[in-house]
Design a protein around this motif. Sequence first.
Motif, PDB file in Angstrom:
ATOM      1  N   LEU A 169       0.861  -1.304  -0.221  1.00  0.00           N
ATOM      2  CA  LEU A 169      -0.023   0.026   0.009  1.00  0.00           C
ATOM      3  C   LEU A 169       0.632   1.332  -0.072  1.00  0.00           C
ATOM      4  CD1 LEU A 169      -2.828  -0.803   2.403  1.00  0.00           C
ATOM      5  CD2 LEU A 169      -3.053  -0.188  -0.024  1.00  0.00           C
ATOM      6  N   ARG A 170       2.000   1.184   0.690  1.00  0.00           N
ATOM      7  CA  ARG A 170       2.967   2.233   0.582  1.00  0.00           C
ATOM      8  C   ARG A 170       3.431   2.847  -0.680  1.00  0.00           C
ATOM      9  NH1 ARG A 170       4.216   4.097   5.878  1.00  0.00           N
ATOM     10  NH2 ARG A 170       3.356   2.270   7.276  1.00  0.00           N
ATOM     11  N   ALA A 171       3.522   1.611  -1.344  1.00  0.00           N
ATOM     12  CA  ALA A 171       4.345   1.863  -2.688  1.00  0.00           C
ATOM     13  C   ALA A 171       3.387   2.508  -3.781  1.00  0.00           C
ATOM     14  CB  ALA A 171       4.730   0.370  -3.457  1.00  0.00           C
ATOM     15  N   ILE A 172       1.976   2.560  -3.625  1.00  0.00           N
ATOM     16  CA  ILE A 172       1.154   3.173  -4.546  1.00  0.00           C
ATOM     17  C   ILE A 172       0.475   4.329  -3.827  1.00  0.00           C
ATOM     18  CG2 ILE A 172       0.751   1.292  -6.171  1.00  0.00           C
ATOM     19  CD1 ILE A 172      -1.709   0.854  -4.534  1.00  0.00           C
ATOM     20  N   ASP A 173       0.039   5.383  -4.605  1.00  0.00           N
ATOM     21  CA  ASP A 173      -0.798   6.540  -4.183  1.00  0.00           C
ATOM     22  C   ASP A 173      -2.328   6.098  -4.237  1.00  0.00           C
ATOM     23  OD1 ASP A 173      -1.686   9.042  -3.506  1.00  0.00           O
ATOM     24  OD2 ASP A 173      -0.935  10.059  -5.165  1.00  0.00           O
ATOM     25  N   VAL A 174      -2.500   5.388  -3.146  1.00  0.00           N
ATOM     26  CA  VAL A 174      -3.831   4.734  -3.164  1.00  0.00           C
ATOM     27  C   VAL A 174      -4.986   5.831  -3.142  1.00  0.00           C
ATOM     28  CG1 VAL A 174      -5.355   2.908  -1.979  1.00  0.00           C
ATOM     29  CG2 VAL A 174      -2.876   2.923  -1.351  1.00  0.00           C
ATOM     30  N   LYS A 175      -4.592   6.983  -2.284  1.00  0.00           N
ATOM     31  CA  LYS A 175      -5.663   8.054  -2.283  1.00  0.00           C
ATOM     32  C   LYS A 175      -5.886   8.621  -3.704  1.00  0.00           C
ATOM     33  CE  LYS A 175      -6.771  11.901   0.746  1.00  0.00           C
ATOM     34  NZ  LYS A 175      -6.338  13.257  -0.001  1.00  0.00           N
ATOM     35  N   THR A 176      -4.805   9.122  -4.331  1.00  0.00           N
ATOM     36  CA  THR A 176      -5.209   9.564  -5.725  1.00  0.00           C
ATOM     37  C   THR A 176      -5.941   8.704  -6.566  1.00  0.00           C
ATOM     38  OG1 THR A 176      -3.296  11.278  -5.109  1.00  0.00           O
ATOM     39  CG2 THR A 176      -4.028  10.981  -7.295  1.00  0.00           C
ATOM     40  N   LEU A 177      -5.197   7.366  -6.581  1.00  0.00           N
ATOM     41  CA  LEU A 177      -5.767   6.440  -7.679  1.00  0.00           C
ATOM     42  C   LEU A 177      -7.205   6.252  -7.507  1.00  0.00           C
ATOM     43  CD1 LEU A 177      -2.993   3.812  -7.743  1.00  0.00           C
ATOM     44  CD2 LEU A 177      -3.449   5.795  -9.291  1.00  0.00           C
ATOM     45  N   SER A 178      -7.662   6.007  -6.151  1.00  0.00           N
ATOM     46  CA  SER A 178      -8.986   5.629  -5.874  1.00  0.00           C
ATOM     47  C   SER A 178      -9.861   7.054  -6.209  1.00  0.00           C
ATOM     48  CB  SER A 178      -9.311   5.319  -4.474  1.00  0.00           C
ATOM     49  OG  SER A 178      -9.048   6.386  -3.436  1.00  0.00           O
ATOM     50  N   GLU A 179      -9.331   8.051  -5.884  1.00  0.00           N
ATOM     51  CA  GLU A 179     -10.214   9.297  -6.154  1.00  0.00           C
ATOM     52  C   GLU A 179     -10.336   9.539  -7.755  1.00  0.00           C
ATOM     53  OE1 GLU A 179      -8.302  12.624  -4.042  1.00  0.00           O
ATOM     54  OE2 GLU A 179      -9.346  11.951  -2.098  1.00  0.00           O
ATOM     55  N   ALA A 180      -9.433   9.256  -8.413  1.00  0.00           N
ATOM     56  CA  ALA A 180      -9.318   9.308  -9.935  1.00  0.00           C
ATOM     57  C   ALA A 180     -10.439   8.408 -10.382  1.00  0.00           C
ATOM     58  CB  ALA A 180      -8.012   8.965 -10.594  1.00  0.00           C
ATOM     59  N   ALA A 181     -10.333   6.992  -9.668  1.00  0.00           N
ATOM     60  CA  ALA A 181     -11.298   6.105 -10.098  1.00  0.00           C
ATOM     61  C   ALA A 181     -12.757   6.382 -10.231  1.00  0.00           C
ATOM     62  CB  ALA A 181     -10.958   5.129  -9.395  1.00  0.00           C
ATOM     63  N   ARG A 182     -12.915   7.127  -8.610  1.00  0.00           N
ATOM     64  CA  ARG A 182     -14.407   7.550  -8.160  1.00  0.00           C
ATOM     65  C   ARG A 182     -14.839   8.703  -8.994  1.00  0.00           C
ATOM     66  NH1 ARG A 182     -17.281   6.456  -4.211  1.00  0.00           N
ATOM     67  NH2 ARG A 182     -17.347   8.503  -3.382  1.00  0.00           N
ATOM     68  N   SER A 183     -14.034   9.668  -9.360  1.00  0.00           N
ATOM     69  CA  SER A 183     -14.281  10.565 -10.288  1.00  0.00           C
ATOM     70  C   SER A 183     -14.824  10.204 -11.595  1.00  0.00           C
ATOM     71  CB  SER A 183     -13.390  11.718 -10.552  1.00  0.00           C
ATOM     72  OG  SER A 183     -12.175  11.348 -11.258  1.00  0.00           O
ATOM     73  N   LEU A 184     -14.331   8.873 -12.033  1.00  0.00           N
ATOM     74  CA  LEU A 184     -14.693   8.538 -13.350  1.00  0.00           C
ATOM     75  C   LEU A 184     -16.019   7.540 -13.136  1.00  0.00           C
ATOM     76  CD1 LEU A 184     -11.006   7.303 -14.428  1.00  0.00           C
ATOM     77  CD2 LEU A 184     -12.562   9.298 -15.507  1.00  0.00           C
ATOM     78  N   GLY A 185     -16.468   7.346 -11.970  1.00  0.00           N
ATOM     79  CA  GLY A 185     -17.653   6.774 -11.873  1.00  0.00           C
ATOM     80  C   GLY A 185     -17.556   5.452 -11.269  1.00  0.00           C
ATOM     81  N   ALA A 186     -16.431   5.026 -10.694  1.00  0.00           N
ATOM     82  CA  ALA A 186     -16.302   3.842  -9.934  1.00  0.00           C
ATOM     83  C   ALA A 186     -16.887   3.939  -8.597  1.00  0.00           C
ATOM     84  CB  ALA A 186     -14.949   3.375 -10.139  1.00  0.00           C
ATOM     85  N   GLY A 187     -17.662   2.908  -8.027  1.00  0.00           N
ATOM     86  CA  GLY A 187     -17.942   2.787  -6.819  1.00  0.00           C
ATOM     87  C   GLY A 187     -16.812   1.990  -5.837  1.00  0.00           C
ATOM     88  N   TRP A 188     -17.121   2.085  -4.819  1.00  0.00           N
ATOM     89  CA  TRP A 188     -16.113   1.399  -3.980  1.00  0.00           C
ATOM     90  C   TRP A 188     -15.655   0.167  -4.157  1.00  0.00           C
ATOM     91  CZ3 TRP A 188     -12.779   4.470  -1.758  1.00  0.00           C
ATOM     92  CH2 TRP A 188     -13.262   5.554  -1.104  1.00  0.00           C
ATOM     93  N   GLY A 189     -16.589  -0.665  -4.532  1.00  0.00           N
ATOM     94  CA  GLY A 189     -16.268  -2.038  -5.158  1.00  0.00           C
ATOM     95  C   GLY A 189     -15.432  -2.183  -6.183  1.00  0.00           C
ATOM     96  N   THR A 190     -15.633  -1.398  -7.094  1.00  0.00           N
ATOM     97  CA  THR A 190     -14.892  -1.274  -8.315  1.00  0.00           C
ATOM     98  C   THR A 190     -13.541  -0.746  -8.159  1.00  0.00           C
ATOM     99  OG1 THR A 190     -16.850  -0.823  -9.499  1.00  0.00           O
ATOM    100  CG2 THR A 190     -14.791  -0.530 -10.696  1.00  0.00           C
ATOM    101  N   VAL A 191     -13.402   0.186  -7.041  1.00  0.00           N
ATOM    102  CA  VAL A 191     -12.137   0.829  -6.815  1.00  0.00           C
ATOM    103  C   VAL A 191     -11.300  -0.348  -6.126  1.00  0.00           C
ATOM    104  CG1 VAL A 191     -11.021   2.443  -5.249  1.00  0.00           C
ATOM    105  CG2 VAL A 191     -13.005   3.103  -6.502  1.00  0.00           C
ATOM    106  N   MET A 192     -11.804  -0.970  -5.221  1.00  0.00           N
ATOM    107  CA  MET A 192     -11.061  -2.112  -4.736  1.00  0.00           C
ATOM    108  C   MET A 192     -10.720  -3.260  -5.702  1.00  0.00           C
ATOM    109  SD  MET A 192     -10.536  -1.800  -1.658  1.00  0.00           S
ATOM    110  CE  MET A 192      -9.628  -3.279  -1.545  1.00  0.00           C
ATOM    111  N   TRP A 193     -11.737  -3.624  -6.517  1.00  0.00           N
ATOM    112  CA  TRP A 193     -11.364  -4.870  -7.432  1.00  0.00           C
ATOM    113  C   TRP A 193     -10.587  -4.374  -8.616  1.00  0.00           C
ATOM    114  CZ3 TRP A 193     -11.431  -9.492  -6.168  1.00  0.00           C
ATOM    115  CH2 TRP A 193     -11.572 -10.546  -6.859  1.00  0.00           C
ATOM    116  N   ARG A 194     -10.972  -3.307  -9.349  1.00  0.00           N
ATOM    117  CA  ARG A 194     -10.327  -2.893 -10.200  1.00  0.00           C
ATOM    118  C   ARG A 194      -9.013  -2.047 -10.447  1.00  0.00           C
ATOM    119  NH1 ARG A 194     -13.005  -2.174 -15.370  1.00  0.00           N
ATOM    120  NH2 ARG A 194     -10.788  -1.936 -15.889  1.00  0.00           N
ATOM    121  N   VAL A 195      -8.849  -1.493  -9.198  1.00  0.00           N
ATOM    122  CA  VAL A 195      -7.720  -0.311  -8.992  1.00  0.00           C
ATOM    123  C   VAL A 195      -6.650  -0.625  -8.155  1.00  0.00           C
ATOM    124  CG1 VAL A 195      -6.996   2.053  -8.763  1.00  0.00           C
ATOM    125  CG2 VAL A 195      -9.155   1.496 -10.026  1.00  0.00           C
ATOM    126  N   VAL A 196      -7.237  -1.125  -6.674  1.00  0.00           N
ATOM    127  CA  VAL A 196      -6.295  -1.153  -5.522  1.00  0.00           C
ATOM    128  C   VAL A 196      -5.809  -2.586  -5.826  1.00  0.00           C
ATOM    129  CG1 VAL A 196      -6.261  -1.475  -3.281  1.00  0.00           C
ATOM    130  CG2 VAL A 196      -7.463   0.253  -4.008  1.00  0.00           C
TER     131      VAL A 196
END
Lengths: 353, 270
Positions: free
Chosen positions: B165-192
């Motif tokens: 988790l330290r190796a990636i910018d989880v916050k920015t990546l998940s915010e980017a995904a959410r602004s593109l329309g991803a719900g929390w499940g999608t953020v976890m599964w497709r991005v994190v």
Amino acid sequence: MTSAAAARTGVAVELTDLRRSYGGVAALDGLTLHIEPGEFIALLGPSGCGKTTALRCLAGLEDPDSGTIEVGGRDVTAIPTNRRDMGMVFQAYSLFPHMTARQNVEFGLELRKQDKAARRERAAAMLDLVGLSAHADKFAHQMSGGQQQRVALARALAIEPQVLLLDEPLSALDAKVRTQLRDEIRRIQLDVGTTTLFVTHDQEEALAVADRVGVMRAGNLEQIAAPEELYTKPANAFVADFVGLTNRLTGTANGAHASVLGAPVALLPGSATSGSVEVLVRPEAIDIAPDPAGNATVVSASFLGAHAKVIATTDDGQRVAVQVDSDAVTSYRPGDRVRVRPQGDPALAVAKS
Amino acid sequence: MSGERASFRRRQSLFRRVVLAVVLTFFTLPLLASLEFTLQGPGGTGHQLTTWTTLMDFGAIAKEYPDLKEGFLSSILLAIFTVIVMLILLVPTMTWVRLRLPGLTRTVEFLCLLPLTVPAIVLVVGLTPIYAWVNYLLGALTLWLGFAYVILVLPYAYRSIDTGLRAIDVKTLSEAARSLGAGWGTVMWRVVLPNLRTAVLSASFLSVALVLGEYTIASLFARKNLQVAMYLIGKSDAKISVAVGLASLGFAFVVLFGMSFVGTARKESR
Ligand SMILES: Nc1ncnc2c1ncn2[C@@H]1O[C@H](COP(=O)(O)OP(=O)(O)O)[C@@H](O)[C@H]1O
Ligand SMILES: [Mg+2]
């Protein structure tokens, strides 16, 4: 990519009395901002003045303590980020590291259940728009910072967002790429016509791209105006200081004019109108000429490329910066006597502190 | 001057080799001794392969040593169960804490590392009343040992996933995904998750290795896993028991090797 502009003319955005505080510190202190459909607004201000917070509230990434957010006439204050349809480009590099540029751009379209062919086509068009068609199959770590931010822009625009939000997208890039990409962002925005909010602490950047620039301080707007107006008619000393370099010269105000270095200067609305004042005069609004019987002495003269800057000290001890043509710079040497006087362009006067 | 430095280098590299040799001997000598033991003929005379041929003949093993078959299968199931529960528990929790509750980071870290300081025997004392309920509600299956094992593997799994988790910018990546329309499940599964591949793999491997080697808790709860079965067989047939020990070590090694290979192959294909 004019089809996007044709398909969607921008929507209006209305932020009303937004407040947000973090542990007693007000990051937003009653911010009210109206953005016209298709308008490009830059929020400018020193670090910590609440620019990012304003943008994140509009994106839904941060909930305001109070106030309302309307997009296209619809109140979205309670709508979560993923259903707000906002395209975002972040200061930090934000491409998904495990996806290629194309896959990144397609991500939002996939979530919108577009079929593969349509997705491909749209992604190709977007990458073409930002000039990266040749890099579609590259991963983030194979691209430069500037290229990554272009892909991020393509990704944000691919979903045909209601509003495009850019939070200091250029601040991690080096100077040359920064101006290049800045101009390109403006070109693309005019092309697609999306309402845009651009946050920056760099005044040159803000003035160069925006239809209107809002100057923020401590969670509120100090002034919002077109770049020329902001520059020539700052509403207060903070704006005048923050936007461009300015001299603070002592003078005596008398109604709509003040006398500065023996010359009259028209005063802008909002100025102090009597007594001893400081008048904020731009370096390019001051005349300078070699004159043995002058009123100042040259301290330094520096060549800056397109123009040059001469610094002089007046006989009453004030430091004055003057902008001159670059070919005139050789006529000033430290120690030379010169005459400096304001050209008389309207300026702001504040009561002397 | 440079001659001096060169001789220093030579001495240093000699020293390195000596240390390496000592360490290798320390680790391999017992293994080699075990191997030799499994190859001894009856009465300790001559050498033969019967122990290993028996071990390779799964049908015979299952018939002759039913405990071993049962223990082996239990341990495999336990390993899978533990890894699944551990991942479901840790990955979303740690991601959420990182994104939304950074103030809880210390607490979560403390809780996850706590099992390191509790000896297995003490753990069993605490777990006994809980397992009385588990057995009552869910039935007395060996598989439910997995819940205890999740606690055991927590510190190691936490470390691996935390590094990821330290190796990636989880916050920015998940915010980017959410602004593109991803719900929390999608953020976890497709991005994190895809970006935590290596971390998840290493957490899983450590867990598998730990579960396959666990003896104390299973034995105290009178459950039959691989180690318990090996111990039981060791009483009657030491050679098979030792051979199984060696084989499981080899198995763990192959898994480790395979996983590190999968990890790097993925990186290069990027
Ligand atoms: N998540 C947060 N927690 C605590 N304070 C915050 C947080 N985000 C912003 N702030 C504070 O709010 C103020 C405005 O921050 P920000 O909007 O990021 O400013 P800017 O983007 O203009 O630099 C700052 O004083 C900052 O310290
Ligand atoms: Mg900011």
